[in-house]
Design a protein around this motif. Sequence first.
Motif, PDB file in Angstrom:
ATOM      1  N   LEU A  51       0.830  -1.203   0.000  1.00 18.74           N
ATOM      2  CA  LEU A  51       0.000   0.000   0.000  1.00 18.74           C
ATOM      3  C   LEU A  51       0.865   1.253   0.000  1.00 18.74           C
ATOM      4  CD1 LEU A  51      -2.796   1.206   0.057  1.00 18.74           C
ATOM      5  CD2 LEU A  51      -2.841   0.920   2.544  1.00 18.74           C
ATOM      6  N   GLU A  52       1.987   1.239   0.711  1.00 20.96           N
ATOM      7  CA  GLU A  52       2.917   2.382   0.695  1.00 20.96           C
ATOM      8  C   GLU A  52       3.405   2.666  -0.729  1.00 20.96           C
ATOM      9  OE1 GLU A  52       4.811   1.677   5.176  1.00 20.96           O
ATOM     10  OE2 GLU A  52       5.940   1.151   3.369  1.00 20.96           O
ATOM     11  N   LYS A  53       3.713   1.604  -1.470  1.00 19.58           N
ATOM     12  CA  LYS A  53       4.183   1.777  -2.846  1.00 19.58           C
ATOM     13  C   LYS A  53       3.070   2.325  -3.737  1.00 19.58           C
ATOM     14  CE  LYS A  53       7.613  -1.950  -2.601  1.00 19.58           C
ATOM     15  NZ  LYS A  53       8.007  -3.301  -3.119  1.00 19.58           N
ATOM     16  N   ALA A  54       1.854   1.805  -3.523  1.00 22.80           N
ATOM     17  CA  ALA A  54       0.728   2.266  -4.337  1.00 22.80           C
ATOM     18  C   ALA A  54       0.445   3.745  -4.080  1.00 22.80           C
ATOM     19  CB  ALA A  54      -0.505   1.421  -4.030  1.00 22.80           C
ATOM     20  N   ILE A  55       0.561   4.155  -2.822  1.00 29.80           N
ATOM     21  CA  ILE A  55       0.310   5.562  -2.485  1.00 29.80           C
ATOM     22  C   ILE A  55       1.419   6.448  -3.045  1.00 29.80           C
ATOM     23  CG2 ILE A  55       0.143   7.202  -0.570  1.00 29.80           C
ATOM     24  CD1 ILE A  55      -1.144   4.909   1.056  1.00 29.80           C
ATOM     25  N   ALA A  56       2.644   5.973  -2.983  1.00 28.13           N
ATOM     26  CA  ALA A  56       3.791   6.762  -3.468  1.00 28.13           C
ATOM     27  C   ALA A  56       3.624   7.132  -4.934  1.00 28.13           C
ATOM     28  CB  ALA A  56       5.081   5.977  -3.253  1.00 28.13           C
ATOM     29  N   LYS A  57       3.040   6.213  -5.733  1.00 30.99           N
ATOM     30  CA  LYS A  57       2.822   6.494  -7.144  1.00 30.99           C
ATOM     31  C   LYS A  57       1.835   7.637  -7.350  1.00 30.99           C
ATOM     32  CE  LYS A  57       3.712   1.757  -8.689  1.00 30.99           C
ATOM     33  NZ  LYS A  57       3.148   0.553  -9.356  1.00 30.99           N
ATOM     34  N   GLU A  58       0.952   7.836  -6.369  1.00 29.73           N
ATOM     35  CA  GLU A  58      -0.079   8.850  -6.511  1.00 29.73           C
ATOM     36  C   GLU A  58       0.379  10.221  -6.027  1.00 29.73           C
ATOM     37  OE1 GLU A  58      -2.920   8.276  -7.939  1.00 29.73           O
ATOM     38  OE2 GLU A  58      -2.636   6.119  -8.159  1.00 29.73           O
ATOM     39  N   LEU A  59       1.434  10.280  -5.242  1.00 24.60           N
ATOM     40  CA  LEU A  59       1.800  11.537  -4.598  1.00 24.60           C
ATOM     41  C   LEU A  59       2.530  12.513  -5.517  1.00 24.60           C
ATOM     42  CD1 LEU A  59       2.967  10.287  -1.078  1.00 24.60           C
ATOM     43  CD2 LEU A  59       0.790  11.354  -1.686  1.00 24.60           C
ATOM     44  N   ALA A  60       3.433  12.011  -6.371  1.00 28.82           N
ATOM     45  CA  ALA A  60       4.241  12.911  -7.203  1.00 28.82           C
ATOM     46  C   ALA A  60       3.394  13.806  -8.097  1.00 28.82           C
ATOM     47  CB  ALA A  60       5.237  12.093  -8.024  1.00 28.82           C
ATOM     48  N   PRO A  61       2.426  13.279  -8.866  1.00 29.11           N
ATOM     49  CA  PRO A  61       1.615  14.151  -9.715  1.00 29.11           C
ATOM     50  C   PRO A  61       0.815  15.183  -8.927  1.00 29.11           C
ATOM     51  CG  PRO A  61       1.356  11.861 -10.352  1.00 29.11           C
ATOM     52  CD  PRO A  61       2.062  11.863  -9.035  1.00 29.11           C
ATOM     53  N   LEU A  62       0.580  14.908  -7.637  1.00 30.12           N
ATOM     54  CA  LEU A  62      -0.174  15.838  -6.800  1.00 30.12           C
ATOM     55  C   LEU A  62       0.742  16.837  -6.099  1.00 30.12           C
ATOM     56  CD1 LEU A  62      -2.675  13.268  -5.210  1.00 30.12           C
ATOM     57  CD2 LEU A  62      -3.125  14.875  -7.064  1.00 30.12           C
ATOM     58  N   LYS A  63       1.963  16.965  -6.615  1.00 29.25           N
ATOM     59  CA  LYS A  63       2.947  17.877  -6.042  1.00 29.25           C
ATOM     60  C   LYS A  63       3.268  17.538  -4.590  1.00 29.25           C
ATOM     61  CE  LYS A  63       3.295  20.242  -9.827  1.00 29.25           C
ATOM     62  NZ  LYS A  63       4.495  20.092 -10.672  1.00 29.25           N
ATOM     63  N   LEU A  64       3.235  16.250  -4.311  1.00 26.70           N
ATOM     64  CA  LEU A  64       3.631  15.759  -2.987  1.00 26.70           C
ATOM     65  C   LEU A  64       4.746  14.728  -3.144  1.00 26.70           C
ATOM     66  CD1 LEU A  64       0.145  15.329  -1.266  1.00 26.70           C
ATOM     67  CD2 LEU A  64       1.879  17.018  -0.699  1.00 26.70           C
ATOM     68  N   GLY A  65       5.544  14.916  -4.206  1.00 22.01           N
ATOM     69  CA  GLY A  65       6.599  13.959  -4.497  1.00 22.01           C
ATOM     70  C   GLY A  65       7.650  13.870  -3.414  1.00 22.01           C
ATOM     71  N   ARG A  66       7.817  14.924  -2.634  1.00 20.59           N
ATOM     72  CA  ARG A  66       8.807  14.902  -1.553  1.00 20.59           C
ATOM     73  C   ARG A  66       8.243  14.270  -0.267  1.00 20.59           C
ATOM     74  NH1 ARG A  66      13.115  18.277  -1.971  1.00 20.59           N
ATOM     75  NH2 ARG A  66      13.056  18.884   0.223  1.00 20.59           N
ATOM     76  N   ALA A  67       6.952  14.014  -0.305  1.00 20.40           N
ATOM     77  CA  ALA A  67       6.308  13.421   0.877  1.00 20.40           C
ATOM     78  C   ALA A  67       6.386  11.896   0.811  1.00 20.40           C
ATOM     79  CB  ALA A  67       4.852  13.861   0.970  1.00 20.40           C
ATOM     80  N   THR A  68       6.367  11.295   1.961  1.00 17.03           N
ATOM     81  CA  THR A  68       6.412   9.829   2.066  1.00 17.03           C
ATOM     82  C   THR A  68       5.358   9.372   3.074  1.00 17.03           C
ATOM     83  OG1 THR A  68       8.786   9.861   1.660  1.00 17.03           O
ATOM     84  CG2 THR A  68       7.860   7.830   2.547  1.00 17.03           C
ATOM     85  N   ILE A  69       4.639   8.320   2.702  1.00 20.50           N
ATOM     86  CA  ILE A  69       3.665   7.715   3.604  1.00 20.50           C
ATOM     87  C   ILE A  69       4.266   6.449   4.208  1.00 20.50           C
ATOM     88  CG2 ILE A  69       1.477   6.444   3.706  1.00 20.50           C
ATOM     89  CD1 ILE A  69       0.966   9.315   3.723  1.00 20.50           C
ATOM     90  N   LEU A  70       4.147   6.331   5.497  1.00 14.31           N
ATOM     91  CA  LEU A  70       4.595   5.131   6.204  1.00 14.31           C
ATOM     92  C   LEU A  70       3.396   4.551   6.936  1.00 14.31           C
ATOM     93  CD1 LEU A  70       6.914   3.269   7.210  1.00 14.31           C
ATOM     94  CD2 LEU A  70       7.144   4.826   9.161  1.00 14.31           C
TER      95      LEU A  70
END
Length: 564
Positions: free
Chosen positions: A384-403
Amino acid sequence: MILSISIRDFVLIDRLDIEAGAGFTALTGETGAGKSIILDALSLAMGAGADRSFIRAGAEQASVAVEFGPPARHPVWNALQEQGIEASVDEALTLKRVVRASGPARAFVNDQAVSAAFLAEVGELLVEIHGQHAASALMRPSMHRRLLDQFAGNEKLLGACADAFDALEAARETRSRLEAEQADAIATREWLMQAVEELERLAPVAGEAEALTLQRVRLMQSERVTESVSEAEAALDGADIDAALSRASRALERICRLPGFDGSSESLPEAARIAAEAVERALIEAREASAAVFGLERLIHHDTEALEAAEARLFALRALARKHATEAELLPDLLLRLRSRLDLAEAGEDALIAARKAETSARARWHQAAEKLTATRKAAATQLEKAIAKELAPLKLGRATILIGVHALPDGEGSAQGADRVEFEAETNPGAGFGPLRKIASGGELARFSLALKCALAEAGSAQTLIFDEVDQGVGGSVAAAVGERLVRLAGAKQVFAITHSPQVAASAAAQWLVEKDHDQKSGGTRVRGLDDSARQEEIARMLSGAEVTQEARAAAGRLLEDA
């Protein structure tokens, strides 16, 4: 999904009936037009708190009804069946809320009255509302474990863990009860031994006390009976009643045999015959009475020893009953109970050992089930962390990480859901450190995190309808376009509504509703209408240019719609 919405006398809305379609629908309109009112109305129908301020000025009540069409295998049908609500998978499901100016608010499912709590339970199964600042299911730590389990497909493992935990609880209760009983028995062992010995020595028998009481009463009266019988015998014998009645009978017989008296119907002869017969009967009865009285003497048995024995036994039973604060008739039952407690003190260790072994075995089975859950949760968390990471960059949250933290609970805090605490954590900038998502993200970030999580979990939740309130807050340009793209993707599996001020997001929608002031109403009501292609272009142009719509804005709006 939502099929239709019907609102009556709610805040600024006089009357609103609108049908909804599948896919992604955007709600747009000027600030203050009443978009939030629509969201409040939907929340009310989903079980949110009711307030009389919702009632439109001059109206007696406000009502909101939302019609749904859940699929046949949706969990909402089981929830309705458990509550005895009549519903058919072949028909629409309607949730309704009525707020009255006088009296409490009422909740209905398919026109059947239900509690607001149950309406909220049903509403949560059908719709997820993601407000700008409200904590949705994704933002509530209490829901994180459930969301992860849904993503991992842990239904069977959860069922096995729940069964194992129930068995452990039952074994724990049995062991605890036996320990308490044995501890009490051991603490009173000496007293128990003395009490059992004393009771066994007396050997009380069921019904004995009552029988002894009756026997004692009879024996105590035997002397009085003897005295009375003797007195009756003396009276009968001393008066010589038999001899007197015999003489009287013979004298009257002589009268009846005199000449002229035999068979005569005159009064004197007749009276003589009657007197003779009466004396004859009295003689017979006197002899019978005398025989009966003298016969009593043969039946009298005055046994002083038997009386003393009965009294001694009865007094002993009553004294022991007083000692144990019970009734004499209950002494046999008391003996059985005390013997059982004494047996537990002397030989109950075997039962306690068996109970402890059963608890240990049950705990091992629960630990095994919980460990399987933990393993699948940790594996699913990584995915799920990997799936969320794919969604963050286009939303200008590429520097953010979900744990997704799967943390072991302290010993003794496990439950039917396993032994883990699950929480979504975020790091918005590298090196800033992770913290709870609900605390570390800003309002705009929270909305985008919510969208990213929902895209990753699109197939996991039961709610078929997702409503986002200004998910595009604080973004524009390419980010807004990315938000629109993600909402479109999400709408491939869910029905999606988004309240938006972004023309890029609105243009991405399959349908668009315009929320606007109804200038035909003196009270300045709110209305909602679906837009056709031409009206959509005009509305998006307004969103691009502001109050004055230019040709350039119309052209830009057209390009956005073409690119969507």
